[in-house]
Design an enzyme around this catalytic site. Structure first.
Site, PDB file in Angstrom:
ATOM      1  N   ALA A 146       0.849  -1.204   0.000  1.00  0.00           N
ATOM      2  CA  ALA A 146       0.000   0.000   0.000  1.00  0.00           C
ATOM      3  C   ALA A 146       0.878   1.244   0.000  1.00  0.00           C
ATOM      4  O   ALA A 146       1.833   1.342   0.775  1.00  0.00           O
ATOM      5  CB  ALA A 146      -0.901   0.012   1.234  1.00  0.00           C
ATOM      6  N   LYS A 185       8.305   4.002  16.100  1.00  0.00           N
ATOM      7  CA  LYS A 185       8.491   4.228  17.544  1.00  0.00           C
ATOM      8  C   LYS A 185       7.456   5.184  18.111  1.00  0.00           C
ATOM      9  O   LYS A 185       7.055   5.057  19.272  1.00  0.00           O
ATOM     10  CB  LYS A 185       9.895   4.725  17.850  1.00  0.00           C
ATOM     11  CG  LYS A 185      10.340   5.958  17.088  1.00  0.00           C
ATOM     12  CD  LYS A 185      11.033   5.591  15.809  1.00  0.00           C
ATOM     13  CE  LYS A 185      11.202   6.787  14.907  1.00  0.00           C
ATOM     14  NZ  LYS A 185      12.125   6.543  13.807  1.00  0.00           N
ATOM     15  N   ILE A 220      20.844  -1.318  14.383  1.00  0.00           N
ATOM     16  CA  ILE A 220      21.517  -1.945  15.539  1.00  0.00           C
ATOM     17  C   ILE A 220      20.536  -2.912  16.219  1.00  0.00           C
ATOM     18  O   ILE A 220      19.435  -2.504  16.568  1.00  0.00           O
ATOM     19  CB  ILE A 220      21.938  -0.880  16.583  1.00  0.00           C
ATOM     20  CG1 ILE A 220      22.759   0.229  15.944  1.00  0.00           C
ATOM     21  CG2 ILE A 220      22.682  -1.533  17.735  1.00  0.00           C
ATOM     22  CD1 ILE A 220      23.020   1.406  16.882  1.00  0.00           C
ATOM     23  N   GLY A 274      17.819  11.369   4.161  1.00  0.00           N
ATOM     24  CA  GLY A 274      16.739  10.440   4.548  1.00  0.00           C
ATOM     25  C   GLY A 274      16.767  10.043   6.013  1.00  0.00           C
ATOM     26  O   GLY A 274      16.100   9.107   6.430  1.00  0.00           O
ATOM     27  N   LYS A 280      12.047   6.345  21.564  1.00  0.00           N
ATOM     28  CA  LYS A 280      12.919   5.152  21.568  1.00  0.00           C
ATOM     29  C   LYS A 280      13.366   4.827  22.986  1.00  0.00           C
ATOM     30  O   LYS A 280      13.386   3.655  23.390  1.00  0.00           O
ATOM     31  CB  LYS A 280      14.125   5.411  20.674  1.00  0.00           C
ATOM     32  CG  LYS A 280      13.766   5.594  19.205  1.00  0.00           C
ATOM     33  CD  LYS A 280      14.936   6.176  18.424  1.00  0.00           C
ATOM     34  CE  LYS A 280      14.620   6.358  16.954  1.00  0.00           C
ATOM     35  NZ  LYS A 280      15.606   7.177  16.248  1.00  0.00           N
ATOM     36  N   GLY A 310      18.166   5.527   7.885  1.00  0.00           N
ATOM     37  CA  GLY A 310      18.486   5.338   6.469  1.00  0.00           C
ATOM     38  C   GLY A 310      17.864   4.062   5.920  1.00  0.00           C
ATOM     39  O   GLY A 310      17.455   3.178   6.672  1.00  0.00           O
TER      40      GLY A 310
END
Ligand code: NDP
Ligand code: HSE
Length: 433
Positions: free
Chosen positions: A43, A105, A136, A187, A205, A302
């Site tokens: 979508a 988040k 990470i 970005g 976060k 990114g």
């Protein structure tokens, strides 16, 4: 074995990266997952742009609900962002008995409790590795790798945009606006970069990390949040001369009386590992009672770094798809009935070191007056320097030993009323870990 069917919501920075990684590494991924991962529907808003990217083998729609209601789909991958629509889509997917993988988040920090409860009730998984620290695997580390430990604290650079801005301002002398524009081009920034520079993204976060570290509910509204928009270039430069570097840190610490949960610009020793995490890189330092300190470092934003985490979740969910829900890793690391209601401390109760910069009238007795005022509040001075200033004035910088924020606030209030003052007091928090 039949392939596992994926529905992608969004084909932007992260959705596009996820598509790339799934195509390029399809064989390796299916060898790891035990079956093929097949995107069957996507979508987006701009159908033509998406068609040009993915070709004609995948159904593309501009109706995101068509994806979450598609009975063929096993896992919905929410990469649209935002909160209101994303919440409806995720809850609808769960209601349809689908697993969810998301990088969102903002959504989980605000509605995590509702979403995880709904998922547990339905026996489906909501995986969110990409929501914290991009590529990470910090959630995996906290939820699984460090599970033996009583985690005492963690501190991290968990917003790539602000780390990029602070790095560029310090090392290349860019202005805040120039550095932000570059971060947007690359970005890293959120659709609304205010979420980055005001500290909200990092706090979202941190809230998730704190929940998994201490087994407490997700409490975004209790986090103290201060971004980098008021950071002054001269403090970055002065700090550097004093052996400190300014970073936007998320810090959460367990104390006897509660949990510290805070995001703010922080001075840390220039030689420390965290201080040397530059550009858009992220790093999280975790202190567990058994293992001591461990550091997790990598690209926090990114296309493909974030896709790396999304696809890792897809493989995890695929492997556990047929497992008894009771045998899966709990969403927030602790069993839902074992979450503890430990209070989050107000910022006034936080304890750390402080950097205080002020311009004063250059006359005898000034230092003694200021030191006396700090002493009244039991604030001990670690070091002090005087910087050149305009004629007749002096700029003083104090580094204090650990003090309570309430005392610092009261001392600053008292100092600012003194006749010798020629500026407000600039205050930065200092941590040495
Ligand atoms: P983008 O803005 O790049 O992409 C959003 C995508 O969602 C686009 O493809 C857009 O379609 C699609 N979309 C938006 N609204 C709708 C809608 N109503 N119906 C259908 N499709 C829609 O966002 P990002 O990829 O940067 O971010 C996605 C999520 O990942 C966010 O939650 C973000 O916080 C998170 N994240 C982002 C990181 C990053 O580095 N960018 C890193 C970690 C997490 P169209 O293309 O047609 O406009
Ligand atoms: N805007 C976020 C950042 C993306 O700059 O870190 C990763 O969550």
């Amino acid at each position: 074995m039949e392939s596992i069917k994926l529905g992608l919501l969004g084909l932007g920075v992260v959705g596009g990266g996820t598509w790339n990684v799934l195509q390029r590494n399809a064989e390796e991924i299916s060898r790891r997952a035990g079956r093929q991962l097949e995107v069957v529907q996507i979508a987006v808003r701009d159908l033509a742009k998406a068609r040009a990217r993915v070709g004609h083998d995948v159904v593309i729609t501009d109706d995101a609900f068509a994806v979450v209601n598609n009975p063929e789909i096993d896992i919905v991958v929410e990469l649209i962002g935002g909160v209101t629509l994303a919440r409806q889509l995720v809850l609808q997917a769960i209601d349809q008995g689908k697993h969810v993988v998301t990088a969102n988040k903002a959504l989980l920090a605000q509605h995590g409790t509702e979403i995880f409860e709904a998922a547990s009730a339905k026996g489906v998984m909501v995986a969110f590795e990409a929501a914290v620290g991009g590529g990470i695997p910090i959630i995996k580390a906290i939820r699984e790798g460090l599970t033996a430990n009583r985690i005492e604290w963690l501190a991290g650079i968990i917003n790539g945009t602000t780390n990029y801005i602070l790095s560029e301002m310090r090392s290349r002398g860019l202005t805040f606006d120039q550095a932000l524009a570059q971060a947007q081009q690359l970005g890293y920034a959120e659709a609304d970069p205010a979420a980055d520079v005001l500290g909200h993204d990092a706090a979202q976060k941190l809230t998730l990390l704190a929940s998994m570290a201490f087994g407490i509910p997700v409490q975004y509204s209790r986090a103290y949040i201060e971004g980098i928009t008021d950071v002054q270039d001269q403090d970055i430069q002065i700090a550097e001369r004093l052996g400190f570097r300014l970073k936007l840190l998320g810090i959460t610490r367990r104390r006897a009386d509660g949990i510290e949960l805070r995001v703010h610009p922080t001075l840390i020793p220039s030689q420390s590992l965290l201080a040397n995490v530059e550009d858009a890189m992220n790093a999280v330092l975790v202190n567990g009672d058994a293992v001591g300190q461990t550091l997790y470092y990598g690209k926090g934003a990114g296309e493909e770094p974030t896709a790396s985490a999304v696809v890792a979740d897809l493989v995890d969910v695929t492997r556990l798809h047929t497992a008894d829900p009771g045998h899966r890793v709990p969403h927030l690391a602790f069993q839902p009935h074992s979450m503890a209601d430990i209070p989050v401390l107000a910022i006034e109760q936080v304890r750390c070191g402080y950097y205080l910069r002020m311009t004063v009238s250059d006359q005898s007795g000034v230092l003694a007056q200021i030191a006396g005022e700090l002493a009244k509040f039991d604030i001990s001075i670690g070091s002090m320097i005087q910087e050149p200033a305009d004629q007749g004035t002096a700029t003083l910088i104090f580094l204090t030993h650990v003090a309570m924020e309430r005392d610092i606030n009261e001392a600053i209030g008292a100092i600012e009323t003194m006749a010798i003052m020629r500026s407000k007091v600039t205050r930065l928090r200092v941590e040495t870990f």
